[in-house]
Motif scaffolding. Structure first.
Motif, PDB file in Angstrom:
ATOM      1  N   MET A   1       0.973  -1.095  -0.050  1.00 18.30           N
ATOM      2  CA  MET A   1      -0.116  -0.020   0.059  1.00 18.30           C
ATOM      3  C   MET A   1       1.069   1.356   0.177  1.00 18.30           C
ATOM      4  O   MET A   1       2.051   1.081   0.569  1.00 18.30           O
ATOM      5  CB  MET A   1      -0.872  -0.051   1.134  1.00 18.30           C
ATOM      6  N   VAL A   2       0.298   2.423  -0.308  1.00 15.64           N
ATOM      7  CA  VAL A   2       1.189   3.645  -0.230  1.00 15.64           C
ATOM      8  C   VAL A   2       1.098   4.311   0.942  1.00 15.64           C
ATOM      9  O   VAL A   2       0.027   4.438   1.552  1.00 15.64           O
ATOM     10  CB  VAL A   2       0.623   4.509  -1.441  1.00 15.64           C
ATOM     11  N   HIS A   3       2.267   4.508   1.675  1.00 16.39           N
ATOM     12  CA  HIS A   3       2.085   5.249   3.023  1.00 16.39           C
ATOM     13  C   HIS A   3       2.072   6.732   2.601  1.00 16.39           C
ATOM     14  O   HIS A   3       2.717   7.615   2.067  1.00 16.39           O
ATOM     15  CB  HIS A   3       3.353   5.039   3.594  1.00 16.39           C
ATOM     16  N   VAL A   4       0.913   7.241   3.530  1.00 11.91           N
ATOM     17  CA  VAL A   4       0.990   8.802   3.591  1.00 11.91           C
ATOM     18  C   VAL A   4       1.309   8.973   5.146  1.00 11.91           C
ATOM     19  O   VAL A   4       0.356   8.526   6.096  1.00 11.91           O
ATOM     20  CB  VAL A   4      -0.538   9.177   3.160  1.00 11.91           C
ATOM     21  N   GLY A   5       2.390   9.751   5.346  1.00 15.92           N
ATOM     22  CA  GLY A   5       2.736  10.213   6.668  1.00 15.92           C
ATOM     23  C   GLY A   5       2.019  11.558   7.146  1.00 15.92           C
ATOM     24  O   GLY A   5       2.031  12.269   6.275  1.00 15.92           O
TER      25      GLY A   5
END
Length: 332
Positions: free
Chosen positions: A189-193
């Motif tokens: 999955m794409v990490h969004v911090g």
């Protein structure tokens, strides 16, 4: 001559045998003087969260029990390292203690080892692990159709790299927890911090991101209202506040994450003081009312011995050092 030497040897042997008891008696006789002045209790996170509540409950108890002020001092910043650095550098006399956590004493030192201001194990004297704040895997039900963890895994594998998940920042427990999940399941999955869990949760509820491995204390109320769907808990066992929620490990073999919080003192603090602190805090944590109040906050009470907590510190530091390296997690 022999009889005289024999008597001398016996006297020496008796004296040596009594030395440990004498030392213990001396330590105990010194203990009533501790504490003789206020204790600073450093909490490396902002006021209001689960760790802050735990610290204030303990501080109130110690103050009532010992008759000396125990002042909670919130020192957030840099993944909890600002506050814990202050504890590490304080005089080892029992008058500065801190509420360490998995981020400050395991994850962040692994993420940025070159610039970290203290050794997460060697610079502290472990007192007691207070509790664990489980993470729960949650999804926005408007974005993700899966109703169970097996369904979610099937959905991820059918849509590799197309979903996004949020965390409270790179190297946070929320970030590392989901990286461990993806590592164990072979998914992506794409990490969004985000800068904190509050803005992350806002976007998760709004549908800007799809999922999170969030602290139960913040996400569970939204699960109960139906705005989020919980698929599993990060601990190896079910938790009291959500008995019907299965552990992620039930589906994902080898997955377990226990974000912990524990009382620490500077390295070199006399063992007698560490033991006195530990005994009083453990006694407080065993009270039914204390456990009930912690449970309301999504905290699983622990209350370990100093030796048990010290072993946990060593084990966790080694575990997260390997996990961070394997996942390629870098500081922002």
């Amino acid at each position: 001559m022999f009889r005289k030497d024999k008597r001398t040897v016996l006297r020496l042997a008796l004296a040596c045998a009594l030395l440990p008891a004498f030392g213990a008696a001396q330590a105990q006789s010194a203990l009533p003087s501790y504490p003789s002045r206020p204790i600073k209790f450093v909490v490396p996170v902002p006021a209001g969260g689960a760790a802050d509540v735990m610290a204030r409950m303990i501080a109130t108890h110690l103050q009532a029990k010992w008759g000396q002020p125990v002042v909670v001092d919130n020192k957030p910043g840099a993944g909890s390292s600002v506050g814990m650095a202050q504890v590490a550098k304080a005089a080892p006399d029992g008058y500065t203690i801190g509420m360490g956590n998995v981020a400050a004493n395991a994850i962040n030192p692994a993420v940025r080892p070159e610039s970290f201001p203290y050794d997460p194990v060697k610079d502290f004297a472990a007192v007691t692990m207070v509790g664990i704040t489980p993470l729960i895997l949650v999804v926005n039900p408007q974005k993700v159709p899966a109703r169970t963890l097996p369904e979610f895994l099937a959905y991820l594998k059918a849509h590799p790299g197309q979903l996004s998940y949020g965390s409270s920042g790179a190297g946070s427990a929320l970030h590392v927890g989901m990286e461990l999940f993806m590592q164990k399941t072979g998914t992506s999955m794409v990490h969004v911090g985000y800068k904190g869990s509050a803005p992350m949760l806002t976007d998760l509820l709004g549908g800007q991101i799809d999922a999170s491995m969030d602290a139960a204390a913040t996400s569970w109320p939204h699960v109960q209202s139906g705005k989020l769907r919980a698929l599993g808990v990060s601990t190896a066992q079910r938790v009291d506040f959500a008995p019907d929620l299965p552990p992620i490990a039930q589906t994902v073999k080898g997955f377990e994450m226990n974000p912990w919080h524990g009382v620490m003192a500077p390295a070199g603090t006399p063992p007698a003081i560490v033991d006195k602190l530990a005994a009083e805090i453990q006694s407080f944590l065993r009270q039914p009312d204390t456990e009930a109040r912690l449970r309301e906050r999504g905290v699983v009470r622990v209350g370990s011995s100093p030796a048990e907590f010290a072993k946990t510190l060593r084990d966790e530091a080694a575990f997260y050092k390997k996990l961070v390296a394997d996942a390629g997690i870098k500081a922002e």
